[in-house]
Scaffold this active site. Structure first.
Site, PDB file in Angstrom:
ATOM      1  N   ASP A 157       0.810  -1.207  -0.065  1.00 45.68           N
ATOM      2  CA  ASP A 157      -0.178   0.052  -0.100  1.00 45.68           C
ATOM      3  C   ASP A 157       0.820   1.248  -0.092  1.00 45.68           C
ATOM      4  O   ASP A 157       0.641   2.324  -0.836  1.00 45.68           O
ATOM      5  CB  ASP A 157      -1.092   0.136   1.148  1.00 45.68           C
TER       6      ASP A 157
ATOM      7  N   ARG B  67       0.906   5.522  17.424  1.00 48.70           N
ATOM      8  CA  ARG B  67       0.582   6.316  16.162  1.00 48.70           C
ATOM      9  C   ARG B  67       1.289   7.891  16.699  1.00 48.70           C
ATOM     10  O   ARG B  67       1.823   8.450  15.887  1.00 48.70           O
ATOM     11  CB  ARG B  67      -0.912   6.589  16.191  1.00 48.70           C
TER      12      ARG B  67
ATOM     13  N   ASP C 256      -6.609   5.556  12.696  1.00 47.31           N
ATOM     14  CA  ASP C 256      -5.242   5.895  12.664  1.00 47.31           C
ATOM     15  C   ASP C 256      -5.085   7.163  11.767  1.00 47.31           C
ATOM     16  O   ASP C 256      -4.269   8.153  12.018  1.00 47.31           O
ATOM     17  CB  ASP C 256      -4.447   4.814  11.900  1.00 47.31           C
TER      18      ASP C 256
ATOM     19  N   SER D 141      -5.214  -8.435   8.355  1.00 46.54           N
ATOM     20  CA  SER D 141      -4.233  -7.275   8.194  1.00 46.54           C
ATOM     21  C   SER D 141      -3.530  -7.375   9.844  1.00 46.54           C
ATOM     22  O   SER D 141      -4.299  -7.763  10.606  1.00 46.54           O
ATOM     23  CB  SER D 141      -4.850  -6.051   7.808  1.00 46.54           C
TER      24      SER D 141
END
Length: 403
Positions: A15, A94, A123, A179
């Protein structure tokens, strides 16, 4: 005309490699940025792939120690759980990733940031709120929220086709049916076959821990020493914050500790199903809670438990760099002033069992609490007045009810 620079949070996966090339084709010079939170092995292949995919520069920041000491340990000291179960492994990662991204942008003169988070998840909020707090002059580009991008790259097959068309190295053409995202705190799994909350996660999916049924049949005893709420020694050996978590992940994973499968409430408003493995963090939190029980006043324990859900929500929702969080962290540090001591634990088939705790700052007085002869340490007749005073409002209510 010179091209504008954009710093892309890059993983080396399909990605973000596609996003890197897409940004380049849109006229940007892309600086690929990787934050090492313990998930990386050899970073050289990632650097090479970024440059081959069109990046003009590459930065990898080693943030492991800062991540564990300033973020993970802070959460452990608050005994923080989101919705009662999630230890916030991704949520804690994050803000420090965003902090590093802003630093790289400032160093390289970039005016733009970019990330590969989708428009459905948490996110995107965490990255962008953090960036806004740290440097509001920066603008964030989010391809997954731009129709020109997501109408072309609709799924994995379109991403693979785009990568092959533009010469981006692609290792595989078949995705695992879920994922995952990992760091020193945990590994998380979502999407794919996990989108059905009734479906059991496959046994082969888990990476950090064995199935508790397959864990050793003998319990393992360990000892963790804390100073002001932070783990500093494991079985008598001094370890840095990151190495402490590395070792506890190994030990806990061997005993099947730290698995959580839950449906949670995303900040953007939808429910999602996540599966997490957090062996080291689970052990640390269990030990820390036991030490606090020994060293903190009951009212302070209650205050922390009252504020903990707010702390967890701030972390989960992306408000690490906020004035409210600063206030909570200041209170937290004061509360940990005497949380120093040693906790002994047994690990057995997914369970963390405290078998002893001690501290030079203990508030536990054996003579006062003893059911044997306390040598006058406590006068039991004092309890009558205590109960009488506390019963006054109850008596008043009862008297009023009879009128």
């Amino acid at each position: 005309m010179s091209r504008e620079k954009v710093v892309l949070a890059y993983s080396g996966g399909l990605d973000t490699s596609v996003i890197l090339k897409w940004l380049q084709l849109k006229g940007y010079d892309v600086v690929a940025y990787v934050a090492d939170l313990g998930q990386l092995g050899d970073v050289e292949p990632i650097r090479e792939k970024a440059l081959k995919s069109g990046a003009v520069d590459f930065y990898c920041l080693d943030l492991k120690e800062e991540f564990v000491k300033d973020y993970v340990f802070t959460s452990i000291k608050f005994n923080a759980l989101y919705e009662g179960r999630y230890l916030l492994g991704t949520s804690l990662a994050r803000p420090i990733i965003a902090k590093g991204m802003v630093e790289v942008a400032q160093k390289t003169g970039a005016k733009f940031l970019a990330h590969g988070a989708t428009g459905k998840g948490n996110d995107q909020v965490r990255f962008e709120l953090s960036a806004a707090a740290l440097d509001p002059s920066l603008t964030t580009i989010v391809p997954w929220r731009i129709p020109e991008f997501f109408n072309k790259i609709k799924g994995r097959q379109e991403a693979i086709d785009f990568a092959q068309e533009h010469g981006i190295p692609v290792k595989a053409t078949k995705s695992q049916p879920w994922s995952s995202d990992d760091n020193l705190m945990h590994i998380s799994f979502e999407a794919g076959i996990l989108e059905d909350p009734a479906a059991r996660p496959p046994k082969e999916m888990f990476e950090y821990s064995v199935d508790p049924k397959d864990a050793p049949n003998e319990a393992e005893a360990i000892e963790i020493e804390f100073e002001k709420g932070e783990a500093v020694k494991l079985n008598g050996k001094a370890l840095s914050p990151a190495n402490m978590l590395v070792e506890l992940n190994k030990i806990g994973g061997k005993h099947g500790i730290g698995r959580v499968d839950m449906v949670e409430s995303r900040y953007v408003g939808m429910k999602s199903r996540g599966v997490y493995e957090t062996p080291g963090g689970t052990i640390l939190m269990a030990a820390h809670r036991d030490l606090e029980a020994l060293t903190l006043d009951g009212a302070v324990i209650n205050l922390k438990e009252t504020l903990m859900p707010r702390f967890a929500s701030l972390v989960y929702n992306g408000y690490w760099f906020s004035s409210e969080m600063d206030c909570l962290k200041a209170l937290l540090e004061k509360s940990q002033e005497y949380v120093t001591g040693t906790v002994r634990l047994e690990l057995y088939k997914g369970n963390v069992i405290c078998i002893g705790r001690e501290s030079k700052y203990s508030m536990y007085n054996m003579m006062v609490v003893s059911m044997d002869d306390d040598k006058g340490a406590y006068d039991q007749t004092d309890a009558a007045g205590f109960i009488k005073l506390h019963s006054l409002p109850l008596r008043a209510h009862a008297a009023r009810a009879k009128k």
